[in-house]
Motif scaffolding. Structure first.
Motif, mmCIF file in Angstrom:
data_model
loop_
_atom_site.group_PDB
_atom_site.id
_atom_site.type_symbol
_atom_site.label_atom_id
_atom_site.label_comp_id
_atom_site.label_asym_id
_atom_site.label_seq_id
_atom_site.Cartn_x
_atom_site.Cartn_y
_atom_site.Cartn_z
ATOM 1 N N ALA A 126 124.598 12.910 84.442
ATOM 2 C CA ALA A 126 125.014 11.676 85.288
ATOM 3 C C ALA A 126 124.852 12.132 86.574
ATOM 4 C CB ALA A 126 126.082 11.022 84.671
ATOM 5 N N LEU A 127 124.431 11.177 87.591
ATOM 6 C CA LEU A 127 124.856 11.338 88.998
ATOM 7 C C LEU A 127 125.938 10.492 89.411
ATOM 8 C CD1 LEU A 127 120.975 11.373 90.175
ATOM 9 C CD2 LEU A 127 122.810 13.514 90.094
ATOM 10 N N LEU A 128 127.001 11.081 89.864
ATOM 11 C CA LEU A 128 127.971 10.110 90.268
ATOM 12 C C LEU A 128 128.545 9.890 91.462
ATOM 13 C CD1 LEU A 128 130.253 12.514 87.894
ATOM 14 C CD2 LEU A 128 129.247 10.267 87.349
ATOM 15 N N ILE A 129 129.199 8.631 91.815
ATOM 16 C CA ILE A 129 129.772 8.364 92.868
ATOM 17 C C ILE A 129 131.266 8.104 92.759
ATOM 18 C CG2 ILE A 129 127.749 7.607 94.634
ATOM 19 C CD1 ILE A 129 128.698 4.856 94.085
ATOM 20 N N ALA A 130 132.098 8.417 93.678
ATOM 21 C CA ALA A 130 133.672 8.262 93.363
ATOM 22 C C ALA A 130 133.829 7.237 94.151
ATOM 23 C CB ALA A 130 134.175 9.762 93.862
ATOM 24 N N VAL A 131 134.481 6.222 93.695
ATOM 25 C CA VAL A 131 135.141 5.101 94.448
ATOM 26 C C VAL A 131 136.440 4.840 94.191
ATOM 27 C CG1 VAL A 131 132.666 4.069 94.714
ATOM 28 C CG2 VAL A 131 134.208 3.566 92.594
ATOM 29 N N PRO A 132 137.146 4.038 95.083
ATOM 30 C CA PRO A 132 138.657 3.755 94.669
ATOM 31 C C PRO A 132 138.362 2.991 93.258
ATOM 32 C CG PRO A 132 138.298 3.238 97.031
ATOM 33 C CD PRO A 132 137.045 3.813 96.424
ATOM 34 N N ARG A 133 139.328 3.208 92.388
ATOM 35 C CA ARG A 133 139.054 2.216 90.934
ATOM 36 C C ARG A 133 139.027 0.689 91.248
ATOM 37 N NH1 ARG A 133 138.187 -0.497 87.700
ATOM 38 N NH2 ARG A 133 138.293 -0.291 85.417
ATOM 39 N N ASN A 134 139.822 0.270 92.030
ATOM 40 C CA ASN A 134 139.908 -1.262 92.452
ATOM 41 C C ASN A 134 138.497 -1.723 93.080
ATOM 42 O OD1 ASN A 134 142.447 -1.371 91.781
ATOM 43 N ND2 ASN A 134 143.344 -1.038 93.715
ATOM 44 N N ASP A 135 137.559 -0.704 93.442
ATOM 45 C CA ASP A 135 136.261 -1.242 93.946
ATOM 46 C C ASP A 135 135.487 -1.378 92.616
ATOM 47 O OD1 ASP A 135 137.433 -1.448 96.477
ATOM 48 O OD2 ASP A 135 136.364 0.529 97.166
ATOM 49 N N LEU A 136 135.771 -1.060 91.716
ATOM 50 C CA LEU A 136 134.953 -1.303 90.572
ATOM 51 C C LEU A 136 135.341 -2.354 89.556
ATOM 52 C CD1 LEU A 136 132.693 0.009 88.347
ATOM 53 C CD2 LEU A 136 134.717 1.186 87.372
ATOM 54 N N SER A 137 134.558 -3.400 89.281
ATOM 55 C CA SER A 137 135.164 -4.505 88.735
ATOM 56 C C SER A 137 134.288 -4.666 87.255
ATOM 57 C CB SER A 137 135.023 -5.886 89.503
ATOM 58 O OG SER A 137 135.455 -5.810 90.630
ATOM 59 N N LEU A 138 134.948 -4.724 86.287
ATOM 60 C CA LEU A 138 134.184 -4.876 84.944
ATOM 61 C C LEU A 138 133.885 -6.433 84.739
ATOM 62 C CD1 LEU A 138 133.718 -2.949 82.721
ATOM 63 C CD2 LEU A 138 135.805 -3.249 81.472
ATOM 64 N N LEU A 139 132.742 -6.720 84.458
ATOM 65 C CA LEU A 139 132.257 -8.189 84.378
ATOM 66 C C LEU A 139 132.134 -8.605 82.861
ATOM 67 C CD1 LEU A 139 129.478 -8.377 86.977
ATOM 68 C CD2 LEU A 139 131.998 -8.802 87.121
ATOM 69 N N SER A 140 132.383 -7.443 81.840
ATOM 70 C CA SER A 140 132.375 -7.562 80.612
ATOM 71 C C SER A 140 133.661 -7.341 79.839
ATOM 72 C CB SER A 140 131.260 -6.855 80.023
ATOM 73 O OG SER A 140 131.483 -5.529 80.512
ATOM 74 N N PRO A 141 134.018 -7.880 78.627
ATOM 75 C CA PRO A 141 135.164 -7.462 78.052
ATOM 76 C C PRO A 141 135.708 -5.894 77.861
ATOM 77 C CG PRO A 141 134.038 -9.079 76.808
ATOM 78 C CD PRO A 141 133.259 -8.441 77.800
ATOM 79 N N GLU A 142 136.637 -5.573 78.267
ATOM 80 C CA GLU A 142 137.317 -4.153 78.194
ATOM 81 C C GLU A 142 136.959 -3.389 76.620
ATOM 82 O OE1 GLU A 142 138.714 -2.096 80.388
ATOM 83 O OE2 GLU A 142 139.428 -0.529 78.938
ATOM 84 N N THR A 143 137.091 -4.438 75.708
ATOM 85 C CA THR A 143 137.025 -4.250 74.266
ATOM 86 C C THR A 143 135.425 -3.581 74.028
ATOM 87 O OG1 THR A 143 136.480 -6.463 73.881
ATOM 88 C CG2 THR A 143 138.800 -5.577 73.386
ATOM 89 N N ASP A 144 134.475 -3.814 74.793
ATOM 90 C CA ASP A 144 133.078 -3.324 74.617
ATOM 91 C C ASP A 144 133.110 -1.777 74.886
ATOM 92 O OD1 ASP A 144 132.121 -5.652 73.524
ATOM 93 O OD2 ASP A 144 131.570 -6.431 75.469
ATOM 94 N N LEU A 145 134.150 -1.365 75.680
ATOM 95 C CA LEU A 145 133.932 0.258 76.060
ATOM 96 C C LEU A 145 134.818 0.959 75.136
ATOM 97 C CD1 LEU A 145 134.319 -0.303 79.978
ATOM 98 C CD2 LEU A 145 132.580 0.950 78.748
ATOM 99 N N GLN A 146 134.645 2.142 75.082
ATOM 100 C CA GLN A 146 135.240 3.073 74.106
ATOM 101 C C GLN A 146 135.695 4.281 75.351
ATOM 102 O OE1 GLN A 146 137.546 4.419 72.205
ATOM 103 N NE2 GLN A 146 135.977 3.626 70.370
ATOM 104 N N LYS A 147 136.675 5.208 74.994
ATOM 105 C CA LYS A 147 137.234 6.158 75.793
ATOM 106 C C LYS A 147 137.050 7.449 75.415
ATOM 107 C CE LYS A 147 140.889 4.482 77.755
ATOM 108 N NZ LYS A 147 142.263 4.024 78.046
ATOM 109 N N TYR A 148 136.865 8.455 76.019
ATOM 110 C CA TYR A 148 136.842 9.865 75.509
ATOM 111 C C TYR A 148 137.480 10.647 76.852
ATOM 112 C CZ TYR A 148 135.355 14.444 74.564
ATOM 113 O OH TYR A 148 135.349 15.968 74.087
ATOM 114 N N THR A 149 138.522 11.434 76.191
ATOM 115 C CA THR A 149 139.402 12.403 77.203
ATOM 116 C C THR A 149 139.368 13.615 76.444
ATOM 117 O OG1 THR A 149 141.594 12.190 76.251
ATOM 118 C CG2 THR A 149 140.808 10.323 78.114
ATOM 119 N N PHE A 150 139.564 14.758 77.397
ATOM 120 C CA PHE A 150 139.550 15.968 77.002
ATOM 121 C C PHE A 150 140.213 16.820 78.118
ATOM 122 C CE2 PHE A 150 136.423 18.317 79.610
ATOM 123 C CZ PHE A 150 135.633 17.393 80.075
#
Ligand SMILES: [Zn+2]
Length: 125
Positions: free
Chosen positions: A37-61
């Motif tokens: 991936a190529l990434l840009i970092a932005v304040p989390r509030n500047d990212l708006s999900l337009l689809s339901p949160e339930t369509d996303l899965q989460k991975y942490t390590f």
């Protein structure tokens, strides 16, 4: 600039405020090097999900500081986000998932995430 983005199948859609002309990060840590991936970092509030949160899965390590989000259907990983709900919470948007940008024209900044992760592991030990 405001960009629209999506996963591959289109179930996950989002809008983000940012500037890809300033450059995107290519990180060499264990997960980014695999994603490519190529990434840009932005304040989390500047990212708006337009689809339901339930369509996303989460991975942490490791220290579970960053939630790597991916589509439950197609597996595409459009962004990651800091897990801590603090004021300066960031999102890391995969610009390959943004619409209407010319990836070849985006300056790429190499980031040594392997070293950063080693420091984090040492600090935690
Ligand atoms: Zn999808």
């Amino acid at each position: 600039m405001r960009y629209k983005g999506s996963c591959h199948c289109g179930k996950v859609t989002f809008e983000v405020k940012g500037d890809v002309a300033a450059g995107a990060i290519a990180c060499n840590c264990s997960i980014c090097s695999r994603k490519g991936a190529l990434l840009i970092a932005v304040p989390r509030n500047d990212l708006s999900l337009l689809s339901p949160e339930t369509d996303l899965q989460k991975y942490t390590f490791n220290k579970h500081a960053i939630a790597h989000r991916f589509c439950r259907t197609c597996g595409m990983h459009p962004f990651a986000e800091d897990t801590a709900e603090r004021l300066e919470r960031l999102a890391y948007v995969n610009i390959r998932c943004l619409h209407g940008i010319d990836i070849a024209k985006v300056p790429v900044v190499e980031f040594d995430g392997r070293v950063a992760c080693r420091f984090a592991i040492k600090a935690a030990a």
